[in-house]
Design an enzyme around this catalytic site. Structure first.
Site, PDB file in Angstrom:
ATOM      1  N   ARG A  32       0.821  -1.220   0.000  1.00 37.32           N
ATOM      2  CA  ARG A  32       0.000   0.000   0.000  1.00 37.32           C
ATOM      3  C   ARG A  32       0.853   1.268   0.000  1.00 37.32           C
ATOM      4  NH1 ARG A  32      -4.557  -2.085   4.256  1.00 37.32           N
ATOM      5  NH2 ARG A  32      -5.976  -2.907   2.702  1.00 37.32           N
ATOM      6  N   LYS A 200     -18.527 -17.011   3.031  1.00 34.77           N
ATOM      7  CA  LYS A 200     -19.973 -16.875   3.208  1.00 34.77           C
ATOM      8  C   LYS A 200     -20.700 -16.291   2.007  1.00 34.77           C
ATOM      9  CE  LYS A 200     -20.130 -16.200   8.175  1.00 34.77           C
ATOM     10  NZ  LYS A 200     -20.350 -15.171   9.194  1.00 34.77           N
TER      11      LYS A 200
HETATM   12  P1  AMP Z   1     -13.819 -14.320   2.566  1.00 36.19           P
HETATM   13  O1  AMP Z   1     -13.231 -13.427   3.606  1.00 36.19           O
HETATM   14  O2  AMP Z   1     -15.300 -14.428   2.603  1.00 36.19           O
HETATM   15  O3  AMP Z   1     -13.275 -14.053   1.184  1.00 36.19           O
HETATM   16  O4  AMP Z   1     -13.358 -15.786   2.967  1.00 36.19           O
HETATM   17  C1  AMP Z   1     -12.034 -16.182   2.947  1.00 36.19           C
HETATM   18  C2  AMP Z   1     -11.862 -17.360   3.839  1.00 36.19           C
HETATM   19  O5  AMP Z   1     -12.711 -18.396   3.428  1.00 36.19           O
HETATM   20  C3  AMP Z   1     -10.463 -17.908   3.838  1.00 36.19           C
HETATM   21  O6  AMP Z   1      -9.895 -17.723   5.105  1.00 36.19           O
HETATM   22  C4  AMP Z   1     -10.646 -19.372   3.516  1.00 36.19           C
HETATM   23  O7  AMP Z   1      -9.862 -20.216   4.319  1.00 36.19           O
HETATM   24  C5  AMP Z   1     -12.114 -19.603   3.808  1.00 36.19           C
HETATM   25  N1  AMP Z   1     -12.642 -20.726   3.046  1.00 36.19           N
HETATM   26  C6  AMP Z   1     -12.594 -20.913   1.722  1.00 36.19           C
HETATM   27  N2  AMP Z   1     -13.120 -22.087   1.377  1.00 36.19           N
HETATM   28  C7  AMP Z   1     -13.515 -22.680   2.512  1.00 36.19           C
HETATM   29  C8  AMP Z   1     -14.149 -23.933   2.813  1.00 36.19           C
HETATM   30  N3  AMP Z   1     -14.471 -24.800   1.846  1.00 36.19           N
HETATM   31  N4  AMP Z   1     -14.436 -24.193   4.117  1.00 36.19           N
HETATM   32  C9  AMP Z   1     -14.118 -23.319   5.084  1.00 36.19           C
HETATM   33  N5  AMP Z   1     -13.523 -22.121   4.866  1.00 36.19           N
HETATM   34  C10 AMP Z   1     -13.230 -21.821   3.598  1.00 36.19           C
END
Ligand code: AMP
Length: 398
Positions: A32, A200
């Protein structure tokens, strides 16, 4: 910014120096800071001086006190001086007489870094008076902090109105973020493919909906996918599923069909009996995950199918990992998608990657230079692609 004459002017510049620090306050990723250098250098090269303001961390504690030690921008000054090749002055206040004096004594070519804007409650409240005090410091205002452009805070948004239109502008980073984002949103070369992953569905629902109106292919990976499988009656074992979003998932699938969007979910998964890198793991169809097992990455078939869609795309937007990429046994899907995007980009596609985790994956794999553009914005990037007007952008344009 190029329309502003900086000669002899003091430029108040909002940068995003919210960088990660280790426990000895060493900067562990200076992306950044580097991203803001062209803007600062341009101001100095054109006869101006730069007064830099930024936030760092979350200094306001629950009891109302401020954690100064961990969040002072003093931690940034030595490295910034090194990168700019000149000493950077520092003021341990952000508004008030002391800063005003230092600002007024600043000579063309000099740089002054102010203390963390979030040491003052007025920053996050977007307080008018705090903004007025900030505005007093500069003759012109430049916003180069895309990462906080989705916040209507004092230094990112409210301060702009104290400068006439010809005395405020975007820095080069902000300009690049918006221009590259618009390549995806406005008249993109087709087919356009969005690849969305992460934990999510509920966090990305607005983005998925917006993409539905825009894309030819929508690829969903990561834990998000299991909510869609469960909604369709699949067996997802103990995979991360948002039970309260099953109806919504069905709605989205229906919408995709109506709009003629190709909606790709991972046909198979790497499943594990525990959320750990040393768990037992094997491959399974994503809608037939046995009890006691959970999907932690997309499987080989999914990788092949996703890569094929990516290869045929002319514009690609990627946000969110395909699996638990932090664990080496479940990083293959994310890596493969990054490689497929790099290959498509070499073949002429425009690719934009954004969001902390996908950017981290791309950096880990040394593929950042193989993407057309890597966004510095997490939340701001999401809101931009959701179609929202970012307050920090609007404040300059209005
Ligand atoms: P986000 O912040 O919503 O982009 O989510 C990112 C996080 O989702 C990362 O820390 C990943 O480890 C987690 N993640 C991705 N795929 C999976 C999965 N199949 N089960 C659990 N966590 C996941």
């Amino acid at each position: 910014m190029k329309n502003i004459d900086f000669k002899g002017k003091k430029a108040l510049v909002r940068v995003d120096f919210n960088v990660p620090l280790d426990k000895n306050f060493n900067i562990t990723d200076d992306t950044r800071i580097r991203a803001a250098l062209p803007t600062i250098q341009y101001i100095l090269d054109n006869g101006g001086s730069a007064i830099l303001m930024s936030h760092l961390g979350r200094p306001q504690k629950k009891d109302g006190t401020i954690d100064r030690e961990n969040n002072t921008l003093q931690h940034i000054v030595p490295h910034l001086s090194e990168l700019l090749g000149q000493p950077v002055k520092f003021c341990d206040e952000t508004i008030g007489e002391k800063v005003e004096k230092m600002a007024s004594e600043l000579q063309p070519g000099e740089v002054l870094m102010l203390e963390n804007t979030r040491f003052y409650a007025g920053e996050e409240k977007g307080d008018e008076e705090f903004s007025r005090q900030l505005a007093k410091l500069g003759d012109v205002y430049v916003n180069d902090a895309f990462g906080t452009a989705h916040r209507a805070h004092a230094s990112t948004t409210i301060v702009a109105k104290f400068f006439p239109k010809d005395a405020r502008g975007f820095g080069f980073l902000m300009d690049a973020e918006v221009a590259n984002g618009n390549k995806v949103l406005n008249n993109p070369a087709r087919p356009l493919t969005a690849i969305l992953g992460g934990a999510k569905v509920s966090d990305k629902i607005l983005l998925i909906e917006k993409m539905m109106d825009l894309v030819d292919n929508l690829i969903i990976g990561g834990a998000m996918a299991y909510t869609f499988f469960k909604a369709q009656g699949g067996h997802t074992g103990k995979s991360l599923v948002e039970e309260d979003r099953l109806d919504m998932a069905l709605e989205l699938l229906k919408k995709a069909k109506e709009k003629g969007v190709t909606f790709l979910l991972p046909e198979d998964s790497v499943i594990a009996d525990n959320f750990a890198n040393d768990a037992n793991f094997k491959s399974a169809p994503s809608n037939e995950i046995p009890d006691g097992w959970m999907g932690l990455d997309i499987g080989e078939k999914a990788v092949t199918e996703f890569a094929k869609a990516i290869q045929h795309s002319k514009t690609i937007l990627w946000n969110g990992p395909m699996g638990v990429f932090e664990m080496s046994n479940f990083a293959n899907g994310t890596k493969s998608v990054a490689e497929a995007i790099a290959k498509a980009t070499k073949n002429g596609a425009f690719s934009l990657v954004g969001g902390g985790d996908s950017v981290a994956a791309v950096n880990d794999m040394n593929l950042a230079d193989d993407m057309s553009y890597v966004s510095t914005g997490g939340g701001a990037m999401l809101e931009f692609f959701e179609g929202k007007t970012l307050p920090g952008v609007a404040a300059i344009m209005e």
